[in-house]
Design an enzyme around this catalytic site. Structure first.
Site, short mmCIF file in Angstrom:
data_model
loop_
_atom_site.label_atom_id
_atom_site.label_comp_id
_atom_site.label_asym_id
_atom_site.label_seq_id
_atom_site.Cartn_x
_atom_site.Cartn_y
_atom_site.Cartn_z
N GLY A 1 40.36 32.35 37.36
CA GLY A 1 40.94 31.04 37.62
C GLY A 1 42.28 30.85 36.91
CG ASP A 2 42.29 30.93 32.79
OD1 ASP A 2 42.13 29.72 33.09
OD2 ASP A 2 41.57 31.53 31.98
#
Length: 313
Positions: A252-253
């Site tokens: 996600g990052d």
């Protein structure tokens, strides 16, 4: 330059075990220490993609010194605000038998009002030098719930787009400052809006509500199913190809970093989505958190499908 904010930085310890058996002594096969926190993953991925990065946040104590020594990716300038409190540690235990992970996340030490004032001074000093701001993760104790909102407001006044990736009250309180981009998952949208969403149309409607409330781009993370993006340009779906997943931590990052890099390079929204999904998927092919191999990214880019689901959000 991409300015990344990680208020709740940590020394991340990754343990690999043959089989996680609770309440017994476990022998660790492999250990890997990294400078952690969601924003540091964004920093590494953006820098590996070739964009200059300035990383900010709170660090302190012996762990803080170790934390800074673990940032060795070329292209990351360290501009952390040093405090007296000790930087936290977080542990991820990967079970080889199930290929699943268990995480132990420390809350972070208390940040004082003087620490907050020092960080704001440092942040406002770096803002004029930046093109894009990313704000990621949780906040340590002592930071008021509306602090992300204040950072978003300061960045917007300076004419800088802000990509915010947080959850709970920190995200809710920041929405009124109108971040440029947010990346909730379906559960976080439920918490924000107080409603249950399950079908694709319900997710799109909920993201549209957030967009209509003042967020330019809402990217709803769907895990293996990619991402749904709602903006003034329309509704899009970025589809992840089927790949042999090694490690999903930091995907996600990495997606946030991909969107930031795409924005910095002036990519149109569909290409920004393609790039973000590809770089997130490339992260899943490595054991390291917040990392990717250039050859994986190049191979994945043509495999990413981006569908326009409707012309208007």
């Amino acid at each position: 330059m991409i300015l990344t904010v990680t208020l709740n930085a940590s020394v991340d310890k990754s343990y690999v075990v043959d089989h996680l058996d609770p309440y017994k002594v476990m022998r660790v096969k492999e250990v890997n220490n990294t400078a952690g926190g969601k924003g540091l993953n964004v920093s590494r991925v953006a820098a590996l993609a070739g964009e200059p990065v300035t990383a900010m946040g709170f660090i302190g104590g012996h762990n803080g010194r170790l934390f800074e020594s673990l940032i060795f990716v070329r292209g990351i300038e360290k501009r952390f605000t040093h405090i007296n409190a000790e930087t936290r540690c977080c542990i991820n235990v990967r079970d080889l038998a199930t290929n699943k992970s268990t995480e132990f996340l420390e809350p972070g030490s208390l940040v004082t009002e003087d620490d907050l004032a020092a960080f704001l001074h440092d942040f406002e000093t770096q803002l004029p030098l930046s093109r894009i701001v990313t704000i990621s993760g949780s906040m340590p104790k002592g930071v008021p719930a509306d602090f992300y909102g204040l950072l978003v407001e300061l960045a917007r006044r300076a004419g800088k787009p802000v990509l915010l990736d947080s959850s709970g009250e920190a995200l809710r309180a920041a929405l009124s400052a109108y971040p440029t981009f947010i990346k909730p998952n379906a559960d976080e949208i439920c918490q924000l809006l107080g409603k249950t969403v399950s079908s694709r149309q319900e997710v799109i409607a909920a993201a549209r509500q957030l967009h209509d409330g003042g967020v330019d781009t809402v990217a709803v993370s769907l895990g293996r199913d990619g991402v749904l993006v709602v903006s003034g340009e329309g509704v899009y779906r970025g589809i992840t190809p089927n790949v042999p997943v090694v490690n999903t931590v930091g995907c996600g990052d990495s997606m946030v970093a991909g969107f930031a890099v795409g924005l910095a390079r002036g990519m149109a929204l569909p290409e920004r989505i393609r790039y973000a999904v590809a770089i997130s998927t490339a992260n899943a092919l490595t054991q390291e958190t917040g990392s990717f191999r250039g050859e994986d990214l190049e191979a994945l880019l043509p495999q990413i499908q981006v569908e326009r689901l409707s012309a208007f959000a």
